[in-house]
Write a protein that holds these residues in place. Structure first.
Motif, short mmCIF file in Angstrom:
data_model
loop_
_atom_site.label_atom_id
_atom_site.label_comp_id
_atom_site.label_asym_id
_atom_site.label_seq_id
_atom_site.Cartn_x
_atom_site.Cartn_y
_atom_site.Cartn_z
N THR A 1 0.97 -1.15 0.16
CA THR A 1 0.18 -0.01 0.32
C THR A 1 0.50 1.61 -0.18
O THR A 1 0.87 2.21 -0.72
CB THR A 1 -0.87 -0.18 1.37
OG1 THR A 1 -1.58 -1.53 1.34
CG2 THR A 1 -1.65 0.80 1.03
N VAL A 2 1.83 1.32 0.53
CA VAL A 2 2.47 2.48 1.04
C VAL A 2 3.78 2.94 -0.27
O VAL A 2 3.41 3.63 -0.64
CB VAL A 2 3.64 2.24 2.47
CG1 VAL A 2 4.51 3.92 2.55
CG2 VAL A 2 2.91 2.05 3.49
N GLY A 3 4.40 1.22 -1.13
CA GLY A 3 4.65 1.48 -1.73
C GLY A 3 3.85 2.48 -3.48
O GLY A 3 4.23 2.81 -3.93
N GLY A 4 2.26 1.57 -3.46
CA GLY A 4 1.73 2.42 -4.45
C GLY A 4 1.80 3.86 -3.51
O GLY A 4 1.60 4.34 -5.37
N ILE A 5 1.76 4.39 -2.77
CA ILE A 5 1.68 5.27 -3.36
C ILE A 5 2.96 5.98 -3.29
O ILE A 5 2.53 7.52 -4.11
CB ILE A 5 0.92 6.69 -0.99
CG1 ILE A 5 -0.27 5.62 -0.46
CG2 ILE A 5 1.30 7.33 -0.74
CD1 ILE A 5 -0.74 5.66 0.24
N TYR A 6 4.11 5.31 -2.80
CA TYR A 6 5.31 6.25 -3.15
C TYR A 6 5.35 5.84 -4.83
O TYR A 6 5.53 7.27 -5.82
CB TYR A 6 6.32 5.42 -2.71
CG TYR A 6 7.03 6.06 -1.29
CD1 TYR A 6 6.67 6.39 -0.77
CD2 TYR A 6 7.47 4.80 -0.52
CE1 TYR A 6 6.53 7.16 0.40
CE2 TYR A 6 7.68 5.05 0.93
CZ TYR A 6 7.21 5.85 1.19
OH TYR A 6 8.02 5.98 2.33
N ALA A 7 4.72 5.16 -5.59
CA ALA A 7 4.98 4.96 -6.56
C ALA A 7 3.99 5.61 -7.66
O ALA A 7 4.54 6.35 -8.66
CB ALA A 7 4.28 3.20 -7.51
N LEU A 8 2.50 6.19 -6.67
CA LEU A 8 1.97 7.56 -7.61
C LEU A 8 3.06 8.82 -7.59
O LEU A 8 3.04 9.57 -8.51
CB LEU A 8 0.16 7.75 -6.93
CG LEU A 8 -0.10 6.50 -6.90
CD1 LEU A 8 -1.65 6.82 -6.32
CD2 LEU A 8 -0.55 6.13 -8.75
N ALA B 1 11.88 6.55 -7.90
CA ALA B 1 12.08 7.12 -9.64
C ALA B 1 13.19 6.63 -9.78
O ALA B 1 13.74 6.50 -10.80
CB ALA B 1 11.46 8.36 -9.83
N ILE B 2 14.62 6.68 -9.09
CA ILE B 2 15.88 7.11 -9.09
C ILE B 2 16.33 5.28 -9.05
O ILE B 2 17.10 4.76 -10.17
CB ILE B 2 16.51 7.89 -8.61
CG1 ILE B 2 16.40 8.87 -8.16
CG2 ILE B 2 17.89 7.34 -8.52
CD1 ILE B 2 17.75 9.79 -9.19
N ILE B 3 15.60 4.67 -8.07
CA ILE B 3 16.04 3.51 -8.49
C ILE B 3 15.55 2.77 -9.57
O ILE B 3 16.43 1.70 -10.05
CB ILE B 3 15.74 2.48 -7.16
CG1 ILE B 3 15.63 3.01 -5.44
CG2 ILE B 3 15.12 1.36 -7.26
CD1 ILE B 3 15.75 2.85 -4.57
N GLY C 1 9.70 2.09 -14.51
CA GLY C 1 10.55 2.14 -12.84
C GLY C 1 10.25 2.91 -12.53
O GLY C 1 10.78 1.66 -10.69
N ALA C 2 9.67 3.69 -12.13
CA ALA C 2 8.64 4.51 -10.85
C ALA C 2 8.12 3.14 -10.46
O ALA C 2 7.56 3.92 -9.03
CB ALA C 2 7.79 5.92 -11.32
N MET C 3 6.74 2.55 -10.99
CA MET C 3 5.71 1.92 -10.32
C MET C 3 7.03 1.18 -9.61
O MET C 3 6.77 0.47 -8.73
CB MET C 3 5.17 1.61 -11.14
CG MET C 3 4.52 2.32 -12.54
SD MET C 3 3.49 1.66 -13.40
CE MET C 3 2.76 3.29 -14.33
N LEU D 1 10.22 -0.09 -2.98
CA LEU D 1 11.22 0.97 -1.89
C LEU D 1 9.56 0.39 -1.17
O LEU D 1 9.80 0.99 0.60
CB LEU D 1 10.76 2.35 -2.03
CG LEU D 1 11.92 2.88 -1.09
CD1 LEU D 1 13.39 3.03 -1.60
CD2 LEU D 1 11.20 4.56 -1.94
N GLY D 2 9.24 0.74 -1.29
CA GLY D 2 7.23 0.65 0.27
C GLY D 2 7.84 -0.74 0.99
O GLY D 2 7.47 -0.70 2.02
#
Lengths: 301, 411
Positions: free
Chosen positions: A13-20, A239-241, A249-251, A257-258
């Motif tokens: 869930t947190v990762g989804g938010i980071y991805a957005l 995004a960098i990762i 890549g961002a997704m 990361l999440g």
């Protein structure tokens, strides 16, 4: 196992938010080669606009839970997109031909401006989304119970990302964005209006960032005018990762990361959670200097 | 690294005019007037003199930090937004040595610098090859890691989120520095030393090699400059200096906590350098005054101060993207100055260096004289897109021959 599932779903869930949020960074970077430091503040703006709509205007009370939040999502995305568009017009467009560092400082200035504007408008103290905005239900899933909020937020993020993926890869505008990301000059020669592409990118990116802000408010509750900084940094890290400029890549980077953060906090140490993000970043960049997935943008020599 | 210069050479290289056409004597009078400010404040009986001296001390401390960042960001062109990390290492080393081991503050100064330098060498080693924006985010990450490590009371030495309290005062020959004006002289002497040292560093072979790396890393590598090593060296020099600034900061504040070294501080330093004019010492100095001093003047606006600051940054960058006082495009005359001033015989074929000097980028012999001279010719740090057209006023950036005239290098 139960503990692991909980942490894993939380991480997704947190990762989804980071991805957005990361999508906003990566799209802007792809087209303009600019780190939009104000993106974290657009995310905060989304959280606060959502707060005003849902708590102060009581959308869910008037329209019902599902419709109220749906309308709030659309309005937040629209308003933050508007703010993002204005930001591009005022702070970035005049600097398109200047040195890249000048644009970075302009972005930092815009970030400071927005952060303080939010503080002056909504106050310096924490605000909190009410806990009953989404029905407080837990779903049984493979013998595990997972809160509905978590599932809904994750599904929203995935749906939006899927829509974006299709938009970028299947439409003419998406093709123009990809072309401008690879080579602006060549794109111009092919008759692509790069200014319009940048405007579109600065509408989609902030809309996703603002939506992420709303989701964070719904997920955690308390919001703060300075929260965009850490979320922004982490999303930029994501995004960098993933390889900046690369939308898939961002997704991937965001979700990864999440998960790292959630599992790291659970199994290593909560206090070192935020540091872990950057340690992972450094390790990945040492091994692969341009991120996990190959960069879409041509290297600028 | 060789910036050996004869006194005669230094005298001939002295700047004669400010960019704006202010004669040098006016600048000297200005500097003297600035250094007598504590006395002027006392003479006119300014009630808030201690406050304004503290403001000037803050400006000076940030000037030292920004000048050290300028070596990395301005001269070498590495996107480094994590300078607060090295500052933190210096401050904490001083605090721990002073509090736990009873060291005198000034005795900790070299150790703090050394620790910051070693730390920089250790963390920058594996990441120095990263391209611009990747380096930027990694350096931000280093600041965050350091802040979190300090907050988590790493090694049980850093006192956690509250930090360390009761750090001692420095004393010079038994004279204990306590009052704002004591620190005024300490800090601004430090600024003066920094300016002089980094001025010569900039105009040394090392400094010119850095500029070359900034302008064109591929070409620099091509003529035999060990870019990785020099970039790392620039990083370490900047970090050592930030470590020194950390010592002064710790003894001035007497209390340090992780919050003093967050991402925001790094952003401020980055902003000072770019706003003032990346690579230009005068610009960085002016930037420190504007960024650290001006908000104090507008303290009465309180909350909206930072709002205005953010907007001002955007406006400044739109109208002066190259910074307030950008570095002048430098020219170098032929033959290279050390050949003339050292009284050396005309360069032997194969090397234009004076006796005993080896180039900073290798064991010697990698470069032949003529190649070296032409390739280190003048650079316009703004690049072809310089906004106000000023770049075109100077000699064309790529002509190496300027005859035997005096070098007019100015920062």
């Amino acid at each position: 196992m139960d503990f692991f599932i909980q942490q894993f779903s939380n991480g997704l869930t947190v990762g989804g938010i980071y991805a957005l949020i990361a999508l906003g960074y990566t799209m802007v970077y792809g087209v303009m080669k600019l780190i939009n430091f104000a993106h974290g503040e657009l995310f905060t703006l989304g959280a606060y606009v959502g707060f005003t709509l849902l708590v102060s205007f009581n959308f869910t009370g008037i329209l019902g839970s599902a419709l109220g939040i749906g309308v709030a999502v659309l309005l937040v995305s629209f308003l933050v997109a508007l703010a993002g568009h204005l930001l591009e017009r005022v702070a970035y467009r005049p600097l398109r031909r200047s040195d890249r560092l000048a644009a970075v400082v302009s972005a930092l200035g815009a970030s400071i401006f927005l952060q303080n504007a939010i503080m002056l408008n909504w106050g310096a103290q924490n605000r909190a989304y009410k806990a009953d905005l989404l029905p407080n239900v837990t779903l049984r899933f493979l013998g595990q119970s997972v809160p509905l909020t978590r599932v809904l937020i994750f599904l929203t993020a995935v749906a939006v990302m899927l829509a974006l993926y299709l938009f970028i890869n299947r439409t003419r505008i998406g093709m123009a964005i990809r072309a401008a990301a690879i080579d602006q000059g060549a794109a111009k020669l092919m008759g692509i209006d790069v200014s319009a592409v940048i405007a579109v990118v600065f509408i989609i990116g902030p809309a996703l960032g603002g939506l992420a802000g709303l989701l964070v408010g719904l997920y955690y509750g308390p919001i703060n005018f300075g929260m965009g900084q850490l979320y922004g940094l982490k999303a930029f890290t994501a995004a960098i990762i993933g390889g900046i400029g690369n939308i898939q890549g961002a997704m991937v980077g965001g979700l990864l990361l999440g998960l790292v953060e959630s599992l790291g906090a659970a199994y290593i140490s909560v206090a070192w959670k935020d540091a872990l993000t950057f340690v992972v970043l450094i390790l990945i960049l040492v091994a692969r200097p341009t991120g996990l997935l190959p960069e879409r943008v041509a290297e600028k020599l | 690294m060789s910036f050996k210069l004869s006194l005669r050479a230094l005298w001939d290289r002295r700047p004669r005019r400010l960019p704006a056409g202010i004669p040098l004597w006016a600048e000297i009078v200005g500097v003297l007037a600035f250094f007598s400010l504590p006395w002027i404040f006392r003479a006119i009986g300014l009630a808030t003199s201690a406050y304004w001296l503290e403001v000037l001390n803050t400006v000076g401390l940030y000037a030292i930090l920004a000048l050290s960042l300028n070596v990395i960001l301005g001269h070498c062109g590495m996107f480094h937004m994590g300078h607060a990390a090295f500052f933190a290492v210096g401050a904490y080393v001083t605090a721990v040595l002073n509090l736990n081991y009873g060291w005198a503050i000034l005795a900790t100064l070299p150790v703090a610098g050394l620790a910051a330098g070693l730390f920089a060498a250790a963390v920058a080693g594996p990441i120095i090859h990263l391209r611009g924006d990747y380096l930027l985010i990694v350096t931000i990450g280093i600041v965050e890691i350091i802040r979190i490590a300090l907050t988590n009371d790493i090694f049980g030495l850093t006192g956690g989120p509250n930090g360390l309290m009761g750090i001692g005062r420095p004393s010079i020959f038994g004279w204990r520095l306590t009052r704002p004006w004591h620190f005024f002289y300490l800090i601004w002497t430090g600024v003066a030393l920094t300016l002089i040292l980094f001025h010569f560093l900039e105009h040394s072979r090392f400094g010119r090699a850095l500029k070359f790396i900034k302008e064109d890393p591929v070409a620099a590598e091509g003529i035999g400059i060990n870019t990785t090593r020099l970039k790392l060296l620039a990083f370490v020099i900047g970090a050592v200096w930030a470590g020194f600034a950390g010592t002064i900061f710790a003894s001035r504040m007497r209390t340090i906590s992780p919050d003093s070294f967050n991402f925001g501080e790094s952003v401020i330093l980055f902003t000072i350098v770019i706003l003032g004019g990346s690579g230009s010492q005068r610009g960085v100095l002016l930037g420190s005054f504007l960024v650290m001093g001006l908000p104090e003047v507008f303290r009465k606006f309180q909350d909206s101060r930072l709002l205005v600051f953010g907007a001002a940054l955007v406006v400044m960058m739109i109208f002066r993207p190259q910074g307030l006082i950008p570095p002048r495009p430098s020219k170098y005359s032929l033959p290279a100055p050390w050949d003339r001033y050292d009284g050396a015989t005309p360069p032997a074929p194969g090397g234009g260096r004076g006796p005993g000097e080896s180039p900073p980028w290798g064991k010697g012999g990698t470069l032949k004289g003529p190649v070296y001279r032409q390739s280190l010719a003048p650079t316009d740090t703004r690049g072809p897109l310089g906004a106000d057209g000023a770049a075109k006023k100077g000699p064309s950036g790529l002509s190496p021959q300027t005859g035997g005239r005096d070098p007019q290098e100015e920062s």
